[in-house]
Write an enzyme that holds these catalytic residues in place. Sequence first.
Site, short mmCIF file in Angstrom:
data_model
loop_
_atom_site.label_atom_id
_atom_site.label_comp_id
_atom_site.label_asym_id
_atom_site.label_seq_id
_atom_site.Cartn_x
_atom_site.Cartn_y
_atom_site.Cartn_z
N TYR A 26 0.84 -1.20 0.00
CA TYR A 26 0.00 0.00 0.00
C TYR A 26 0.87 1.25 0.00
CZ TYR A 26 -4.47 -2.37 0.91
OH TYR A 26 -5.60 -3.13 0.80
N GLU A 71 -15.41 4.10 4.46
CA GLU A 71 -15.40 4.41 3.03
C GLU A 71 -16.79 4.26 2.41
OE1 GLU A 71 -12.27 2.18 1.10
OE2 GLU A 71 -10.86 3.55 2.05
C1 LIG Z 1 -8.83 0.30 2.35
C2 LIG Z 1 -7.90 1.24 2.40
C3 LIG Z 1 -6.64 1.11 3.08
C4 LIG Z 1 -5.70 2.11 2.92
C5 LIG Z 1 -4.47 1.98 3.55
C6 LIG Z 1 -4.21 0.87 4.31
O1 LIG Z 1 -3.00 0.72 4.91
C7 LIG Z 1 -5.15 -0.11 4.48
C8 LIG Z 1 -6.38 0.01 3.86
#
Ligand SMILES: C=Cc1ccc(O)cc1
Length: 178
Positions: A26, A71
Amino acid sequence: MAKEFKTLDDFLGTHFIYTYDNGWEYEWYAKNDHTVDYRIHGGMVAGRWVTDQEANIVMLVPGIYKIAWTEPTGTDVALDFVPNEGKLNGTIFFPKWVQDHPEITVTYQNEHIDVMEAAREKYDTYPKLVVPEFAKITYMGDAGQNNEDVISEAPYPSLPDDIRAGKYFDENYHRLNK
Ligand SMILES: C=Cc1ccc(O)cc1
């Protein structure tokens, strides 16, 4: 010498790339004290990217930061960053429909909020998929707050390596090759 994080201000404006222990990669940016941007490079929803997500961002004790948000998909996220140790702990709470149809969420979400809202009504929420993982930080950059260049295009395979190699931003943290 690596920067030492002490205050909330030290954290805001920081751009991170990290890999969870389950292999999911991520990229995440603390855009300001109530907003985050991110891109997903590996894992169940690789290819997804989001800007201007409202989030709760606090410092728990000097150098330790907690971020939480919900979200439009119905996914909830809680992150605890310990940047001085190069790590964080994240928990993602996925509604069942995201686990069943991850491809619906793999897009630039901001342009498809209606699609996310329709899917969360149409498909099942429960049982949720809870993913609690530690992650190792592989990149930290001081992008400054409200920098629209940090997360400004769709993820592509060499992007994390390009950033880590210093090939993606100029000295003012603006995108090269834009
Ligand atoms: C679902 C989003 C999201 C964004 C960053 C993270 O480390 C985990 C989930």
